[in-house]
Design an enzyme around this catalytic site. Structure first.
Site, PDB file in Angstrom:
ATOM      1  N   CYS A   9       0.800  -1.212   0.000  1.00 29.31           N
ATOM      2  CA  CYS A   9       0.000   0.000   0.000  1.00 29.31           C
ATOM      3  C   CYS A   9       0.837   1.268   0.000  1.00 29.31           C
ATOM      4  CB  CYS A   9      -0.921   0.011   1.214  1.00 29.31           C
ATOM      5  SG  CYS A   9      -0.066  -0.345   2.741  1.00 29.31           S
ATOM      6  N   TYR A  20      10.925  -1.506  -9.474  1.00 26.27           N
ATOM      7  CA  TYR A  20       9.555  -1.544 -10.010  1.00 26.27           C
ATOM      8  C   TYR A  20       8.519  -0.750  -9.225  1.00 26.27           C
ATOM      9  CZ  TYR A  20       4.986  -3.493 -11.323  1.00 26.27           C
ATOM     10  OH  TYR A  20       3.691  -3.638 -11.722  1.00 26.27           O
ATOM     11  N   ASN A  60       1.930  -0.022   5.777  1.00 28.45           N
ATOM     12  CA  ASN A  60       2.539  -0.575   4.570  1.00 28.45           C
ATOM     13  C   ASN A  60       3.568  -1.608   4.993  1.00 28.45           C
ATOM     14  OD1 ASN A  60       3.632  -1.059   2.044  1.00 28.45           O
ATOM     15  ND2 ASN A  60       4.888   0.770   2.039  1.00 28.45           N
ATOM     16  N   GLY A  61       3.379  -2.845   4.574  1.00 31.09           N
ATOM     17  CA  GLY A  61       4.332  -3.892   4.913  1.00 31.09           C
ATOM     18  C   GLY A  61       3.642  -5.169   5.339  1.00 31.09           C
ATOM     19  N   GLY A  91      -1.320   0.841  -4.737  1.00 29.83           N
ATOM     20  CA  GLY A  91      -2.468   0.048  -4.334  1.00 29.83           C
ATOM     21  C   GLY A  91      -3.723   0.514  -5.022  1.00 29.83           C
TER      22      GLY A  91
END
Length: 482
Positions: A21, A262, A121-122, A47
């Site tokens: 996210c 990426y 996030n993670g 996301g």
């Protein structure tokens, strides 16, 4: 809440890795929710399943979240209702927890007349075990997200005091996590795990403070970049200013190198190095390591574009956009008939036949995960009349699962773990296949002592934070229910 249905992740989108996210928070701005909206717009690439904003006004917390892209979830009427000078926003791609609106973030809880919202996030590698422990002692969980574990720990530890609760809660969780915590008193807290897996930066705009996953979000709202949070740092932003707390951290950082390859937007910057220029450097290094004669260099839009430019620059082979992408294909596009098995791929990318027919081409990609989409596209090029197809990948082969928030958590998902390079090239229908070496990848980042900065576990199997194999199986079982 937006009543949109569950989004099917098993659509025809390209076979690419997905991360959890994007986070954006602001404190001290009169239009905090609208600031979050624009910040999330800039982070939409991180996301696309759900979006949400929680806002604080005079001690009261309000929220709105739903399934879909940021402009689909929010409109001006909704944003006008979200009044307040502090807000936190989130865009999500699930790696743990079902893809339903109940798991959209920020996750808001209320405890003893106060409210707390967390955006995460993670991936917490020990969340399953902590959750079982908490449930045994009476805790009731409302979601299947690992993020909720942190909030349970935090409110249980509040008897220690606010700051001590933060430190004690962070000390219990393990894995990859960057978080923004918002309280109904208006405090905004940024948290980064001790290894620094996931990005989080601090910005400032006319006296207001901002926390964001990437610098591109600061650029959009015209905020000044202050700095990146350090691994293991807790930043508390309140009416009294900014306070930083540093916890014990490992000597080596473990920043996810796939941010450079990426995940991140090319206009973002990490460690003072621009992502766009770094990807071009990867391409130049790839051309040095794996040269091949061809008529043109081309990417499959949009992932290989910047490394492709670098490869072309170093090799002297012209860069061409041989595939045109349809940017208006929805995530939940339905194939009209079973007989049109490749329709999903063809509706998204269409080749320029006159440019490619009879040519020797070099395709630049940033990764091959499961290989399904690459095989279909190479077959289509062969049928078009392309003479030779060479594939060059601007990173090493993915041979090991990720347990820190990327959506391949078992080795069986990774085609490069099942075949050597030559066999994989034949399987994909290529004339040749080559990857950028790990040494070449690290060197071309331009960062001093790069081996001390990055997590490379998906390439070399060296995991910075230990995990339990049973947890990996549990995550896969959870994902199968989505």
């Amino acid at each position: 809440m937006n009543p949109s249905p569950t989004i099917d992740r098993n659509d025809f989108n390209e076979d690419k890795p997905r991360e959890a996210c994007g986070l954006f928070g602001t404190s001290g701005h009169p239009d905090a929710a609208k600031m979050c909206y624009f910040g999330l717009y800039a982070l939409q690439h991180r996301g696309q399943e759900s979006a949400g904003i929680a806002v604080v006004d005079d001690g009261l917390m309000d929220e709105y979240k739903g399934m879909g892209l940021v402009p689909d979830v929010f409109d001006m009427d909704i944003l006008d209702r979200l009044n307040g000078s502090a807000a936190v926003g989130h865009v999500r791609y699930s790696t743990t927890g079902s893809s339903v609106v109940a798991n959209a973030q920020p996750l808001v809880v209320r405890h003893r007349n106060r409210a707390y919202a967390v955006a995460h996030n993670g991936n917490l590698v020990n969340a399953h075990f902590i959750k079982a422990e908490l449930e045994d002692s009476g805790s009731i969980f409302q979601t299947t997200m690992d993020s909720e574990v942190f909030l349970h720990l935090f409110v249980r530890n509040l008897h220690l005091g606010f700051e001590e609760s933060l430190k004690a809660s962070v000390a219990r969780i393990k894995g990859a996590f960057s978080m923004i915590l918002l309280t109904s008193r208006g405090e905004m807290i940024g948290i980064k795990d001790p290894n620094g897996f996931r990005p989080l930066c601090l910005g400032k705009l006319n006296g207001a403070y901002i926390l964001a996953s990437e610098t591109c979000a600061l650029d959009l709202v015209q905020a000044e970049f202050v700095r990146e949070l350090d691994p293991g740092e807790i930043v508390i932003i309140s009416k009294d200013g900014v306070k930083s707390i540093h916890t014990n951290t490992p000597r080596k950082r473990s920043f996810c190198i796939f941010e450079f390859i990426y995940f991140a937007r090319p206009d973002s910057t990490f460690f003072g190095h621009n992502v766009y220029l770094t990807r071009k450097a990867h391409g130049r290094q790839l051309a040095k390591e794996s040269p091949v004669d061809a008529d043109l260099v081309m990417p499959f839009p949009d992932s290989g574009v910047y490394a492709g430019l670098g490869y072309s620059e170093a090799s002297g082979i012209p860069f061409e956009t041989g595939m045109i992408r349809n940017h208006y294909v929805g995530r939940t596009f339905i194939q009209p008939t079973q007989s049109m098995r490749d329709f999903g791929v063809r509706v998204k990318l269409n080749p320029i036949k006159e440019l490619l027919k009879g040519k020797d081409i070099i395709i630049i990609e940033d990764s091959i995960i499961r290989g399904t989409t690459a095989k279909t596209r190479v077959k289509a090029l062969r049928e078009l009349g392309v003479k030779r197809v060479h594939l060059r990948v601007s990173g090493p082969a993915h041979r090991f699962p990720c347990h820190y928030g990327i959506d391949f958590s078992t080795k069986g998902e990774l085609i490069a773990a099942k075949m050597n390079v030559d066999d994989l090239g034949k399987h994909l229908g290529l004339d040749s296949l080559r990857y950028l070496s790990l040494e070449g990848l690290l060197t071309s980042t331009g960062i001093d002592n790069p081996a001390d900065h990055f997590c490379k576990a998906c390439f070399d199997g060296c995991y910075p934070v230990q995990f339990d194999e049973n947890l990996s199986k549990h995550c896969m079982e959870t994902r199968s229910l989505k």
